[in-house]
Design an enzyme around this catalytic site. Structure first.
Site, PDB file in Angstrom:
ATOM      1  N   ARG A  51       0.802  -1.227   0.000  1.00  0.00           N
ATOM      2  CA  ARG A  51       0.000   0.000   0.000  1.00  0.00           C
ATOM      3  C   ARG A  51       0.833   1.274   0.000  1.00  0.00           C
ATOM      4  NH1 ARG A  51      -2.773  -3.906   1.772  1.00  0.00           N
ATOM      5  NH2 ARG A  51      -0.769  -4.404   2.660  1.00  0.00           N
ATOM      6  N   THR A  52       1.779   1.381   0.912  1.00  0.00           N
ATOM      7  CA  THR A  52       2.468   2.663   1.071  1.00  0.00           C
ATOM      8  C   THR A  52       3.252   2.992  -0.195  1.00  0.00           C
ATOM      9  OG1 THR A  52       2.654   2.109   3.402  1.00  0.00           O
ATOM     10  CG2 THR A  52       3.936   3.981   2.632  1.00  0.00           C
ATOM     11  N   LYS A  80      25.889  -3.995  -0.982  1.00  0.00           N
ATOM     12  CA  LYS A  80      27.373  -3.984  -0.980  1.00  0.00           C
ATOM     13  C   LYS A  80      27.901  -3.248   0.245  1.00  0.00           C
ATOM     14  CE  LYS A  80      27.153  -3.126  -5.914  1.00  0.00           C
ATOM     15  NZ  LYS A  80      27.460  -2.046  -6.862  1.00  0.00           N
ATOM     16  N   ARG A 101      11.141   3.750   3.395  1.00  0.00           N
ATOM     17  CA  ARG A 101      10.802   2.825   4.497  1.00  0.00           C
ATOM     18  C   ARG A 101      12.049   2.035   4.854  1.00  0.00           C
ATOM     19  NH1 ARG A 101       5.686  -1.136   4.604  1.00  0.00           N
ATOM     20  NH2 ARG A 101       4.758   0.873   5.130  1.00  0.00           N
ATOM     21  N   HIS A 129       4.769   5.817  11.562  1.00  0.00           N
ATOM     22  CA  HIS A 129       4.345   5.679  10.163  1.00  0.00           C
ATOM     23  C   HIS A 129       3.391   6.854   9.877  1.00  0.00           C
ATOM     24  CE1 HIS A 129       3.217   4.028   6.414  1.00  0.00           C
ATOM     25  NE2 HIS A 129       2.865   2.804   6.748  1.00  0.00           N
TER      26      HIS A 129
HETATM   27  N1   CP Z   1      -0.312   0.014   5.848  1.00  0.00           N
HETATM   28  C1   CP Z   1       0.873  -0.232   5.285  1.00  0.00           C
HETATM   29  O1   CP Z   1       1.892   0.379   5.617  1.00  0.00           O
HETATM   30  O2   CP Z   1       0.853  -1.223   4.326  1.00  0.00           O
HETATM   31  P1   CP Z   1       2.118  -1.713   3.509  1.00  0.00           P
HETATM   32  O3   CP Z   1       3.069  -2.357   4.495  1.00  0.00           O
HETATM   33  O4   CP Z   1       1.597  -2.684   2.485  1.00  0.00           O
HETATM   34  O5   CP Z   1       2.766  -0.511   2.878  1.00  0.00           O
END
Ligand code: CP
Length: 307
Positions: A51-52, A80, A101, A129
């Site tokens: 999603r993100t 590396k 991320r 998040h």
């Molecule tokens: N909600 C969320 O962060 O989903 P993903 O881990 O799929 O990005």
């Protein structure tokens, strides 16, 4: 150069502006279709995501911009031994904004200190998040028509669930919020969140292991997955993973206007039979995430003088 590491990087007024912008994008998508023409977003994901990552990419395309990304951490020079700081410094020579991320808490902050463009934290370990919280705020606003005066139940892995920590931070700034924290003993909200946010601000909350007892009082139920990847041993994960499962039977005792939310991915904690219940909002959350990320990209590129 402004980066977004934590939901608290925004004032409440800014959150309201982002929500208003996202709502305008929903109403008038065509008027935003060229807003980021010629601009580029990089998605740097050192941890899995559906999603993100995809909503950031969809957001930039819908603003008329372009996206570059690394296929995976293992196919980049991180494999590396290149540091996050050097990777981000490098990528910031090619793009106008970076969504990152990483499994380590604080990685996005480190990245933001070397990048030459804004960095958006797309999840750093079990810490926070913020862009999931933007999706959550828009969802609550659209479902309830307000962000104040409600009882929010958070259920599942409240220790490692970074979306929970960010949502507590965000909602604690609105009037009349009460939290009901439902988790196994081992997966309670970390004490630093209780001390620095809930106790410090005098926010009412209860902690419980008894899901059925508290479900009737909730306005929002925010379910979460037990975060297997953050456990030190598989035995503990297997013992705790199915602690709470939301079923249609359980929902019979909930309010008619409850909103059931989940940041997703779901594993087993919401029965698929709940998906058809009008109170289920988790796929609306997914869509709202794209609109809020569009609003966020616009805001950061405007502030940086890029558009
Ligand atoms: N909600 C969320 O962060 O989903 P993903 O881990 O799929 O990005």
């Amino acid at each position: 150069m402004r980066s977004i590491i934590d939901i608290l990087d925004f004032s409440v007024e800014e959150l309201d502006e982002l929500i208003a912008c996202a709502r305008d994008i929903i109403e008038n998508p065509a008027s935003y279709a060229d807003s980021c023409r010629g601009k580029k977003l990089a998605t740097l994901f050192f941890e899995p995501s559906t999603r993100t990552r995809m909503s950031f990419e969809a957001a930039m395309y819908e603003l008329g911009g372009n996206v570059i990304s690394m296929a995976s951490a293992s196919s980049s020079s991180a494999a590396k031994g290149e540091s996050v700081a050097d990777t981000v410094k490098t990528v910031s020579q090619y793009v106008d904004v970076i969504a990152m991320r990483h499994p380590k808490e604080g990685a996005a902050l480190v990245a933001s200190r070397t990048a030459d463009v804004p960095v958006i934290n797309a999840g750093d370990g079990g810490h926070c998040h913020p862009t999931q919280t933007l999706a959550d705020l828009l969802t609550i606003q659209r479902e309830k028509g307000r962000l104040e005066n409600m009882t929010i139940g958070l259920c599942g892995d409240l220790k490692f669930g970074r979306t929970v920590h960010s949502l507590i931070n965000a909602m604690s700034r609105y009037e009349g919020i009460k939290f009901v924290l439902i988790s196994p003993e081992e997966l309670k909200v970390p004490s630093y969140v209780k001390r620095d946010v809930l106790k410090n601000k005098g926010i009412p909350y209860v902690q419980t292991t008894d899901f059925d007892e508290v479900i009737p009082e909730l306005d929002i139920l925010y379910m979460t997955r037990v975060q297997r990847e953050r456990f030190f041993n598989e035995e503990d994960y297997l013992r705790l993973k199915d602690s709470y499962i939301l079923t249609p039977e359980r929902l019979k005792n909930a309010k008619d206007d409850l909103s059931v939310m989940h940041p997703l991915p779901r594993v087993n904690e919401i029965s698929v039979a709940v998906d058809n219940d009008p109170r289920a909002c988790y796929f609306k959350q997914v869509k709202n995430g794209k609109y809020m990320r569009m609003a966020l990209i616009l805001k950061l590129l405007k502030e940086a003088g890029t558009i």
